[in-house]
Design a protein around this motif. Structure first.
Motif, PDB file in Angstrom:
ATOM      1  N   PRO A  91       0.831  -1.207   0.000  1.00 35.41           N
ATOM      2  CA  PRO A  91       0.000   0.000   0.000  1.00 35.41           C
ATOM      3  C   PRO A  91       0.863   1.253   0.000  1.00 35.41           C
ATOM      4  O   PRO A  91       1.973   1.265   0.530  1.00 35.41           O
ATOM      5  CB  PRO A  91      -0.807  -0.128   1.302  1.00 35.41           C
ATOM      6  CG  PRO A  91       0.015  -1.007   2.173  1.00 35.41           C
ATOM      7  CD  PRO A  91       0.699  -1.976   1.242  1.00 35.41           C
ATOM      8  N   ILE A  92       0.343   2.272  -0.599  1.00 34.00           N
ATOM      9  CA  ILE A  92       1.069   3.532  -0.698  1.00 34.00           C
ATOM     10  C   ILE A  92       1.107   4.210   0.669  1.00 34.00           C
ATOM     11  O   ILE A  92       0.191   4.051   1.481  1.00 34.00           O
ATOM     12  CB  ILE A  92       0.370   4.426  -1.743  1.00 34.00           C
ATOM     13  CG1 ILE A  92       1.336   5.422  -2.358  1.00 34.00           C
ATOM     14  CG2 ILE A  92      -0.838   5.136  -1.164  1.00 34.00           C
ATOM     15  CD1 ILE A  92       0.805   6.072  -3.614  1.00 34.00           C
ATOM     16  N   GLN A  93       2.200   4.909   0.964  1.00 31.29           N
ATOM     17  CA  GLN A  93       2.289   5.714   2.180  1.00 31.29           C
ATOM     18  C   GLN A  93       1.729   7.106   1.862  1.00 31.29           C
ATOM     19  O   GLN A  93       2.188   7.760   0.926  1.00 31.29           O
ATOM     20  CB  GLN A  93       3.742   5.835   2.635  1.00 31.29           C
ATOM     21  CG  GLN A  93       4.380   4.528   3.068  1.00 31.29           C
ATOM     22  CD  GLN A  93       3.849   4.019   4.393  1.00 31.29           C
ATOM     23  OE1 GLN A  93       3.588   4.799   5.313  1.00 31.29           O
ATOM     24  NE2 GLN A  93       3.691   2.715   4.500  1.00 31.29           N
ATOM     25  N   LEU A  94       0.734   7.526   2.618  1.00 35.15           N
ATOM     26  CA  LEU A  94       0.077   8.807   2.371  1.00 35.15           C
ATOM     27  C   LEU A  94       0.257   9.731   3.566  1.00 35.15           C
ATOM     28  O   LEU A  94      -0.061   9.363   4.701  1.00 35.15           O
ATOM     29  CB  LEU A  94      -1.416   8.592   2.104  1.00 35.15           C
ATOM     30  CG  LEU A  94      -2.269   9.861   1.951  1.00 35.15           C
ATOM     31  CD1 LEU A  94      -1.832  10.676   0.732  1.00 35.15           C
ATOM     32  CD2 LEU A  94      -3.753   9.503   1.851  1.00 35.15           C
ATOM     33  N   VAL A  95       0.795  10.913   3.309  1.00 35.22           N
ATOM     34  CA  VAL A  95       0.909  11.956   4.328  1.00 35.22           C
ATOM     35  C   VAL A  95       0.109  13.151   3.814  1.00 35.22           C
ATOM     36  O   VAL A  95       0.459  13.740   2.786  1.00 35.22           O
ATOM     37  CB  VAL A  95       2.369  12.371   4.586  1.00 35.22           C
ATOM     38  CG1 VAL A  95       2.429  13.429   5.684  1.00 35.22           C
ATOM     39  CG2 VAL A  95       3.210  11.164   4.941  1.00 35.22           C
ATOM     40  N   ALA A  96      -0.980  13.471   4.504  1.00 36.13           N
ATOM     41  CA  ALA A  96      -1.877  14.542   4.059  1.00 36.13           C
ATOM     42  C   ALA A  96      -1.898  15.667   5.071  1.00 36.13           C
ATOM     43  O   ALA A  96      -2.167  15.436   6.260  1.00 36.13           O
ATOM     44  CB  ALA A  96      -3.283  13.993   3.844  1.00 36.13           C
ATOM     45  N   LEU A  97      -1.613  16.868   4.596  1.00 37.60           N
ATOM     46  CA  LEU A  97      -1.730  18.076   5.407  1.00 37.60           C
ATOM     47  C   LEU A  97      -2.974  18.817   4.941  1.00 37.60           C
ATOM     48  O   LEU A  97      -3.052  19.243   3.786  1.00 37.60           O
ATOM     49  CB  LEU A  97      -0.489  18.957   5.249  1.00 37.60           C
ATOM     50  CG  LEU A  97       0.856  18.328   5.623  1.00 37.60           C
ATOM     51  CD1 LEU A  97       1.982  19.347   5.455  1.00 37.60           C
ATOM     52  CD2 LEU A  97       0.826  17.790   7.054  1.00 37.60           C
ATOM     53  N   LEU A  98      -3.949  18.959   5.839  1.00 38.93           N
ATOM     54  CA  LEU A  98      -5.224  19.569   5.493  1.00 38.93           C
ATOM     55  C   LEU A  98      -5.381  20.906   6.209  1.00 38.93           C
ATOM     56  O   LEU A  98      -5.223  20.980   7.437  1.00 38.93           O
ATOM     57  CB  LEU A  98      -6.389  18.659   5.883  1.00 38.93           C
ATOM     58  CG  LEU A  98      -6.319  17.197   5.436  1.00 38.93           C
ATOM     59  CD1 LEU A  98      -7.577  16.460   5.881  1.00 38.93           C
ATOM     60  CD2 LEU A  98      -6.141  17.108   3.932  1.00 38.93           C
ATOM     61  N   ASP A  99      -5.695  21.929   5.452  1.00 38.41           N
ATOM     62  CA  ASP A  99      -6.026  23.202   6.078  1.00 38.41           C
ATOM     63  C   ASP A  99      -7.322  23.037   6.861  1.00 38.41           C
ATOM     64  O   ASP A  99      -8.195  22.244   6.486  1.00 38.41           O
ATOM     65  CB  ASP A  99      -6.190  24.284   5.013  1.00 38.41           C
ATOM     66  CG  ASP A  99      -6.262  25.675   5.622  1.00 38.41           C
ATOM     67  OD1 ASP A  99      -7.372  26.074   6.040  1.00 38.41           O
ATOM     68  OD2 ASP A  99      -5.232  26.355   5.692  1.00 38.41           O
ATOM     69  N   GLU A 100      -7.482  23.765   7.937  1.00 41.13           N
ATOM     70  CA  GLU A 100      -8.704  23.684   8.744  1.00 41.13           C
ATOM     71  C   GLU A 100      -9.949  23.949   7.910  1.00 41.13           C
ATOM     72  O   GLU A 100     -11.025  23.394   8.178  1.00 41.13           O
ATOM     73  CB  GLU A 100      -8.616  24.675   9.913  1.00 41.13           C
ATOM     74  CG  GLU A 100      -9.787  24.609  10.859  1.00 41.13           C
ATOM     75  CD  GLU A 100      -9.625  25.531  12.065  1.00 41.13           C
ATOM     76  OE1 GLU A 100     -10.666  25.926  12.629  1.00 41.13           O
ATOM     77  OE2 GLU A 100      -8.477  25.840  12.438  1.00 41.13           O
ATOM     78  N   ALA A 101      -9.808  24.752   6.855  1.00 42.39           N
ATOM     79  CA  ALA A 101     -10.946  25.062   5.988  1.00 42.39           C
ATOM     80  C   ALA A 101     -11.528  23.809   5.342  1.00 42.39           C
ATOM     81  O   ALA A 101     -12.728  23.739   5.054  1.00 42.39           O
ATOM     82  CB  ALA A 101     -10.523  26.057   4.909  1.00 42.39           C
ATOM     83  N   VAL A 102     -10.678  22.801   5.100  1.00 41.69           N
ATOM     84  CA  VAL A 102     -11.145  21.546   4.501  1.00 41.69           C
ATOM     85  C   VAL A 102     -12.196  20.900   5.393  1.00 41.69           C
ATOM     86  O   VAL A 102     -13.184  20.331   4.909  1.00 41.69           O
ATOM     87  CB  VAL A 102      -9.960  20.581   4.292  1.00 41.69           C
ATOM     88  CG1 VAL A 102     -10.443  19.213   3.851  1.00 41.69           C
ATOM     89  CG2 VAL A 102      -8.969  21.153   3.292  1.00 41.69           C
ATOM     90  N   LEU A 103     -12.012  21.005   6.695  1.00 39.41           N
ATOM     91  CA  LEU A 103     -12.910  20.367   7.648  1.00 39.41           C
ATOM     92  C   LEU A 103     -14.167  21.183   7.910  1.00 39.41           C
ATOM     93  O   LEU A 103     -15.212  20.633   8.279  1.00 39.41           O
ATOM     94  CB  LEU A 103     -12.177  20.127   8.973  1.00 39.41           C
ATOM     95  CG  LEU A 103     -10.800  19.471   8.869  1.00 39.41           C
ATOM     96  CD1 LEU A 103     -10.167  19.343  10.243  1.00 39.41           C
ATOM     97  CD2 LEU A 103     -10.891  18.110   8.192  1.00 39.41           C
ATOM     98  N   ARG A 104     -14.068  22.469   7.719  1.00 41.38           N
ATOM     99  CA  ARG A 104     -15.201  23.349   8.025  1.00 41.38           C
ATOM    100  C   ARG A 104     -16.105  23.592   6.823  1.00 41.38           C
ATOM    101  O   ARG A 104     -17.283  23.913   6.992  1.00 41.38           O
ATOM    102  CB  ARG A 104     -14.695  24.687   8.568  1.00 41.38           C
ATOM    103  CG  ARG A 104     -14.020  24.572   9.932  1.00 41.38           C
ATOM    104  CD  ARG A 104     -13.722  25.920  10.534  1.00 41.38           C
ATOM    105  NE  ARG A 104     -13.134  25.796  11.864  1.00 41.38           N
ATOM    106  CZ  ARG A 104     -13.824  25.653  13.003  1.00 41.38           C
ATOM    107  NH1 ARG A 104     -15.159  25.611  12.947  1.00 41.38           N
ATOM    108  NH2 ARG A 104     -13.223  25.553  14.162  1.00 41.38           N
ATOM    109  N   ARG A 105     -15.573  23.444   5.616  1.00 35.53           N
ATOM    110  CA  ARG A 105     -16.395  23.676   4.424  1.00 35.53           C
ATOM    111  C   ARG A 105     -17.379  22.522   4.270  1.00 35.53           C
ATOM    112  O   ARG A 105     -17.000  21.401   3.987  1.00 35.53           O
ATOM    113  CB  ARG A 105     -15.516  23.790   3.181  1.00 35.53           C
ATOM    114  CG  ARG A 105     -16.290  24.124   1.911  1.00 35.53           C
ATOM    115  CD  ARG A 105     -15.332  24.263   0.737  1.00 35.53           C
ATOM    116  NE  ARG A 105     -14.351  25.296   0.984  1.00 35.53           N
ATOM    117  CZ  ARG A 105     -14.569  26.600   0.815  1.00 35.53           C
ATOM    118  NH1 ARG A 105     -15.739  27.019   0.373  1.00 35.53           N
ATOM    119  NH2 ARG A 105     -13.620  27.469   1.082  1.00 35.53           N
TER     120      ARG A 105
END
Length: 288
Positions: free
Chosen positions: A166-180
């Motif tokens: 499986p691929i290694q995934l590192v995701a950085l999400l801006d807080e806006a991603v969670l609030r939109r």
């Protein structure tokens, strides 16, 4: 487990190897073309990726470059693999220019590092959330085209679970991603809960950049970095726009985005704190 193989990634390696071998030989494209009865334009197309050489073409070139044994066999096999078609090829007309190439490279990547300021990255979207995003951004596309794009997006997610490593995934999400709120409260709650579950996988790291972090180096937009299992395959960066995707391979530009990702990582919450934050946002979607 057997390593994943992608025709797009095989082609990228092959064109780099053919260019390197010619340069190491000290021959110009014109000189090589004369020896194999071809043209320097044809060689240029092989080395820049505009044409995928046949295994027989590569076999002739290995003779000119003095490549023998396992190295020769490997190059010829690479040419065979490069001329195959990945599952995404049949969907290329539905995808924005450049994205089919990205999917092909992603399919063989070992690590994906992504920064997203607006929406959940495609590899982590639920189907209802993906449909809501695609419908909003497609604007004029027919329902069948939306269905096809959703199918492609969900199919890509097999990389997180196998088969193969499986691929290694590192995701950085801006807080806006969670609030939109995308797709309504129920869709958003399901998506946020899905992120919490994905973050429990050993190959997935999800971290949130809170609004309190203030200005940062990536305010110009999202980007994605791919790393590959073979050291001969350099990292690349993918930049996506509304109508196209771009993959600059200039080492200095890739280095700049790598440094940018490190800078963002320093601003992000840790993985556990991020999971807690995402779970809190999911509960808010459940509240009346």
């Amino acid at each position: 487990m057997a390593p994943r193989r992608s025709p797009t990634a095989r082609h990228r390696r092959l064109m780099a190897e053919l260019s390197r071998l010619r340069e190491d030989s000290g021959l110009t494209r014109v000189q090589v073309a004369e020896r194999i009865g071809s043209t320097d334009t044809t060689l240029w197309r092989y080395e820049t990726g505009l044409t995928r050489p046949r295994p027989s073409d590569v076999s002739v070139l290995t003779e000119v470059y003095g490549v023998t044994g396992e190295a020769r066999d490997s190059l010829i096999q690479m040419a065979r693999e490069a001329r195959q078609r990945g599952w995404w090829h049949r969907h290329r007309q539905a995808l924005k220019p450049g994205f089919d190439s990205y999917i092909g490279l992603e399919a063989e990547a070992s690590v994906v590092r992504t920064y997203e300021p607006l929406v959940v990255p495609g590899l982590m979207q639920t189907e209802p959330y993906a449909r809501a995003v695609i419908e909003a951004t497609a604007m004029t596309q027919a329902p069948s085209e939306v269905d096809e794009k959703v199918s492609v997006r969900i199919s890509r997610q097999q990389l997180l679970h196998g088969p193969g490593d499986p691929i290694q995934l590192v995701a950085l999400l801006d807080e806006a991603v969670l609030r939109r709120q995308i797709g309504g409260r129920a869709v958003m709650r399901e998506q946020l809960e899905h992120l919490v579950d994905l973050g429990k996988l050993p190959n997935v790291e999800i971290r949130v950049i809170p609004f309190s972090a203030g200005a940062h180096a990536a305010m110009d937009g999202k980007f994605c970095l791919l790393s590959f299992p073979e050291p001969e395959d350099p990292d690349l960066v993918y930049l996506e726009q509304a109508t196209s995707g771009l993959m600059p391979e200039d080492p200095e530009e890739v280095r700049r985005y790598t440094l940018m990702f490190g800078s963002l990582s320093a601003l992000a919450l840790g993985a556990e704190a991020s999971a807690t934050f995402i779970a809190q946002m999911a509960r808010r979607c459940s509240a009346p």
